[in-house]
Design a protein around this motif. Sequence first.
Motif, PDB file in Angstrom:
ATOM      1  N   HIS A  11      29.349  42.929  58.603  1.00 57.81           N
ATOM      2  CA  HIS A  11      29.182  41.733  59.255  1.00 57.81           C
ATOM      3  C   HIS A  11      29.919  40.595  58.367  1.00 57.81           C
ATOM      4  N   LEU A  12      30.251  40.766  57.231  1.00 58.27           N
ATOM      5  CA  LEU A  12      30.868  39.565  56.317  1.00 58.27           C
ATOM      6  C   LEU A  12      32.327  39.805  56.570  1.00 58.27           C
ATOM      7  N   SER A  13      32.797  40.794  57.119  1.00 56.40           N
ATOM      8  CA  SER A  13      34.456  41.191  56.941  1.00 56.40           C
ATOM      9  C   SER A  13      35.097  39.903  57.329  1.00 56.40           C
ATOM     10  N   SER A  14      34.811  39.149  58.507  1.00 61.53           N
ATOM     11  CA  SER A  14      35.591  38.236  59.169  1.00 61.53           C
ATOM     12  C   SER A  14      35.585  36.771  58.524  1.00 61.53           C
ATOM     13  N   SER A  15      34.652  36.589  57.437  1.00 61.61           N
ATOM     14  CA  SER A  15      34.329  35.390  56.915  1.00 61.61           C
ATOM     15  C   SER A  15      34.375  35.299  55.429  1.00 61.61           C
ATOM     16  N   LEU A  16      34.173  36.591  54.669  1.00 58.87           N
ATOM     17  CA  LEU A  16      34.064  36.196  53.274  1.00 58.87           C
ATOM     18  C   LEU A  16      35.513  36.341  52.471  1.00 58.87           C
ATOM     19  N   THR A  17      35.742  35.261  52.134  1.00 55.35           N
ATOM     20  CA  THR A  17      37.021  34.935  51.320  1.00 55.35           C
ATOM     21  C   THR A  17      37.125  35.158  49.668  1.00 55.35           C
ATOM     22  N   LEU A  18      35.899  34.964  49.168  1.00 60.57           N
ATOM     23  CA  LEU A  18      35.680  35.202  47.730  1.00 60.57           C
ATOM     24  C   LEU A  18      34.461  36.081  47.348  1.00 60.57           C
ATOM     25  N   LEU A  19      34.631  36.886  46.517  1.00 57.36           N
ATOM     26  CA  LEU A  19      33.613  37.767  46.291  1.00 57.36           C
ATOM     27  C   LEU A  19      33.623  37.883  44.325  1.00 57.36           C
ATOM     28  N   GLY A  20      32.455  37.687  43.836  1.00 56.11           N
ATOM     29  CA  GLY A  20      32.483  38.005  42.533  1.00 56.11           C
ATOM     30  C   GLY A  20      31.337  38.821  42.050  1.00 56.11           C
ATOM     31  N   PHE A  21      31.588  39.735  41.341  1.00 60.62           N
ATOM     32  CA  PHE A  21      30.698  40.851  40.722  1.00 60.62           C
ATOM     33  C   PHE A  21      30.231  40.422  39.269  1.00 60.62           C
ATOM     34  N   SER A  22      29.062  40.224  38.966  1.00 58.24           N
ATOM     35  CA  SER A  22      28.698  39.545  37.735  1.00 58.24           C
ATOM     36  C   SER A  22      27.426  40.459  37.033  1.00 58.24           C
ATOM     37  N   LEU A  40      36.311  46.937  53.780  1.00 61.81           N
ATOM     38  CA  LEU A  40      36.348  46.253  55.034  1.00 61.81           C
ATOM     39  C   LEU A  40      36.292  44.751  54.915  1.00 61.81           C
ATOM     40  N   LEU A  41      36.410  44.262  53.810  1.00 62.34           N
ATOM     41  CA  LEU A  41      36.427  42.820  53.497  1.00 62.34           C
ATOM     42  C   LEU A  41      37.907  42.278  53.574  1.00 62.34           C
ATOM     43  N   VAL A  42      38.507  42.560  54.787  1.00 58.34           N
ATOM     44  CA  VAL A  42      39.785  42.306  55.202  1.00 58.34           C
ATOM     45  C   VAL A  42      40.418  41.038  54.593  1.00 58.34           C
ATOM     46  N   TYR A  43      39.559  39.784  54.962  1.00 62.31           N
ATOM     47  CA  TYR A  43      39.974  38.426  54.804  1.00 62.31           C
ATOM     48  C   TYR A  43      39.705  38.009  53.253  1.00 62.31           C
ATOM     49  N   LEU A  44      39.288  38.917  52.274  1.00 59.96           N
ATOM     50  CA  LEU A  44      39.061  38.511  50.888  1.00 59.96           C
ATOM     51  C   LEU A  44      40.344  38.085  50.422  1.00 59.96           C
ATOM     52  N   GLN A  45      40.290  36.703  49.727  1.00 64.33           N
ATOM     53  CA  GLN A  45      41.244  36.264  48.993  1.00 64.33           C
ATOM     54  C   GLN A  45      41.151  36.179  47.485  1.00 64.33           C
ATOM     55  N   LYS A  46      39.961  36.223  46.809  1.00 69.01           N
ATOM     56  CA  LYS A  46      39.680  36.172  45.483  1.00 69.01           C
ATOM     57  C   LYS A  46      38.753  37.114  45.174  1.00 69.01           C
ATOM     58  N   LEU A  47      38.902  37.831  44.161  1.00 71.39           N
ATOM     59  CA  LEU A  47      37.838  38.599  43.717  1.00 71.39           C
ATOM     60  C   LEU A  47      37.794  38.725  42.347  1.00 71.39           C
ATOM     61  N   LYS A  48      36.530  38.602  41.573  1.00 73.27           N
ATOM     62  CA  LYS A  48      36.363  38.430  40.362  1.00 73.27           C
ATOM     63  C   LYS A  48      35.391  39.638  39.871  1.00 73.27           C
ATOM     64  N   PHE A  49      35.639  40.090  38.605  1.00 72.77           N
ATOM     65  CA  PHE A  49      34.574  41.163  37.845  1.00 72.77           C
ATOM     66  C   PHE A  49      34.263  40.348  36.536  1.00 72.77           C
TER      67      PHE A  49
END
Length: 120
Positions: A11-22, A40-49
């Motif tokens: 559902h989020l794959s076409s819109s999510l560009t930033l994802l942070g796990f905390s 599946l998050l093919v448009y993800l541009q920023k990823l944070k752990f």
Amino acid sequence: MGLLFVPICNHLSSSLTLLGFSGNQEMERFTKEQEDALHLLVYLQKLKFIDFSKLQSFPAGLQKLTNLKELSVYSCPVVRSLPEDGLPKSLQELNVKYCGNSELKQQCEGLVGIIPNIRL
């Protein structure tokens, strides 16, 4: 971590560009299902752990995130290396300045000149 399921990520794959796990103090690794959902998050541009005291490794298959531009790691002292299968060629910034692990920082030093902006 409860959001990394295939139906939600589809559902989020076409819109999510930033994802942070905390802030997960118990998690040691990502499950295969969580890794598959992340891919599946093919448009993800920023990823944070952020703040994973027991996380031992990054999720496998990060190189499949072909739009990923920034990867940041903060307070993950047990993660000692980058993913074995590599990082995406699209990566422009790698931030391990506050990762809490000198082995990971040393490995990232080898990427200077390959990734444009590395913060050690």
